[in-house]
Design an enzyme around this catalytic site. Structure first.
Site, PDB file in Angstrom:
ATOM      1  CG  ASN A 209       0.194  -0.500   2.439  1.00  0.00           C
ATOM      2  OD1 ASN A 209       1.026  -0.796   2.790  1.00  0.00           O
ATOM      3  ND2 ASN A 209      -0.541   0.249   3.563  1.00  0.00           N
ATOM      4  CB  ILE A 210       1.758   3.712  -2.200  1.00  0.00           C
ATOM      5  CG1 ILE A 210       2.907   1.784  -2.837  1.00  0.00           C
ATOM      6  CG2 ILE A 210       2.442   5.137  -2.029  1.00  0.00           C
ATOM      7  CD1 ILE A 210       2.807   1.821  -4.594  1.00  0.00           C
ATOM      8  CD  GLU A 211      -1.158   4.912   4.455  1.00  0.00           C
ATOM      9  OE1 GLU A 211      -1.126   5.468   5.277  1.00  0.00           O
ATOM     10  OE2 GLU A 211      -2.085   4.231   4.746  1.00  0.00           O
TER      11      GLU A 211
ATOM     12  CB  CYS B 224     -11.214  -2.759   0.971  1.00  0.00           C
ATOM     13  SG  CYS B 224     -10.451  -1.836  -1.410  1.00  0.00           S
TER      14      CYS B 224
ATOM     15  CB  CYS C 237      -4.953  -1.178  -1.784  1.00  0.00           C
ATOM     16  SG  CYS C 237      -6.948  -0.217  -0.853  1.00  0.00           S
TER      17      CYS C 237
ATOM     18  CB  CYS D  97      -8.735  -5.052  -3.601  1.00  0.00           C
ATOM     19  SG  CYS D  97      -7.579  -3.727  -3.224  1.00  0.00           S
TER      20      CYS D  97
ATOM     21  CD  GLU E   7      -5.718  -5.273  -1.114  1.00  0.00           C
ATOM     22  OE1 GLU E   7      -5.084  -4.869  -1.602  1.00  0.00           O
ATOM     23  OE2 GLU E   7      -6.619  -5.930  -0.403  1.00  0.00           O
TER      24      GLU E   7
HETATM   25  N1  THU Z   1      -4.771  -1.316   2.023  1.00  0.00           N
HETATM   26  C1  THU Z   1      -4.857  -2.228   1.338  1.00  0.00           C
HETATM   27  O1  THU Z   1      -3.858  -1.668   1.055  1.00  0.00           O
HETATM   28  N2  THU Z   1      -5.731  -3.286   1.176  1.00  0.00           N
HETATM   29  C2  THU Z   1      -7.003  -3.301   1.018  1.00  0.00           C
HETATM   30  O2  THU Z   1      -7.514  -3.855   0.905  1.00  0.00           O
HETATM   31  C3  THU Z   1      -7.328  -2.593   2.124  1.00  0.00           C
HETATM   32  C4  THU Z   1      -6.501  -1.324   2.151  1.00  0.00           C
HETATM   33  C5  THU Z   1      -4.517  -0.546   2.677  1.00  0.00           C
HETATM   34  C6  THU Z   1      -5.388   1.519   2.465  1.00  0.00           C
HETATM   35  C7  THU Z   1      -3.885   2.002   3.491  1.00  0.00           C
HETATM   36  O3  THU Z   1      -3.143   2.269   3.124  1.00  0.00           O
HETATM   37  C8  THU Z   1      -4.434   1.198   4.827  1.00  0.00           C
HETATM   38  O4  THU Z   1      -4.385  -0.310   4.708  1.00  0.00           O
HETATM   39  C9  THU Z   1      -5.877   1.859   5.613  1.00  0.00           C
HETATM   40  O5  THU Z   1      -6.345   1.138   4.752  1.00  0.00           O
END
Ligand code: THU
Length: 128
Positions: free
Chosen positions: A42-44, A87, A53, A90, A55
């Site tokens: 995940n890259i915010e 989520c 996300c 995804c 995935e």
């Molecule tokens: N996140 C994912 O990488 N995959 C998911 O299916 C759910 C959420 C990440 C996004 C964000 O960086 C962190 O989890 C919190 O939501």
């Protein structure tokens, strides 16, 4: 065996997570029919909606490298204690590129569960 290998690759990818806002790391590993494994984290972003996300990072890496079908299995792990269920966004992307594939969610203690995309996303929107 393959499941465990994918989970291991997902944990490796999780180390690259950029998640200073949630402090929640996620990693993913996607097995393709070519035998290649694409990983993602995940890259915010400070503008939260620009976050991607793990995935989708893995799937989009594969697609951008020319692999658009034949995805076999995607493993997901996270820094939390529970199963990292994907989520809704995804899941919609799974339906687009890997409707007949499997999804593995792994916990830190080594336990994991395996689902089909159809189980995770029944009655999905696929065409218009
Ligand atoms: N996140 C994912 O990488 N995959 C998911 O299916 C759910 C959420 C990440 C996004 C964000 O960086 C962190 O989890 C919190 O939501």
């Amino acid at each position: 065996m393959i499941d465990e290998m994918l989970l291991k690759e997902a944990y490796k990818a999780m180390q690259n997570s950029y998640s200073p806002y949630s402090n929640f790391k996620v990693g993913a590993a996607l097995l393709c029919k070519s035998g290649k494994v694409y990983t993602g984290c995940n890259i915010e972003n400070a503008s939260f909606s620009a976050t991607i996300c793990a995935e989708r990072t893995a799937i989009f890496k594969a697609v951008s490298e020319g692999e658009k079908d034949g995805f076999i299995c995607l493993a997901i792990v996270c820094s939390g204690d529970d199963y990292p269920y994907p989520c809704g966004v995804c899941r919609q992307v799974f339906v687009e590129f890997m409707k007949d594939a499997n999804i593995i969610v792994g916990k830190k203690n080594g336990e994991y569960k395996k689902f089909t995309v159809k189980e995770l996303m029944p009655n999905s929107f696929t065409e218009f």
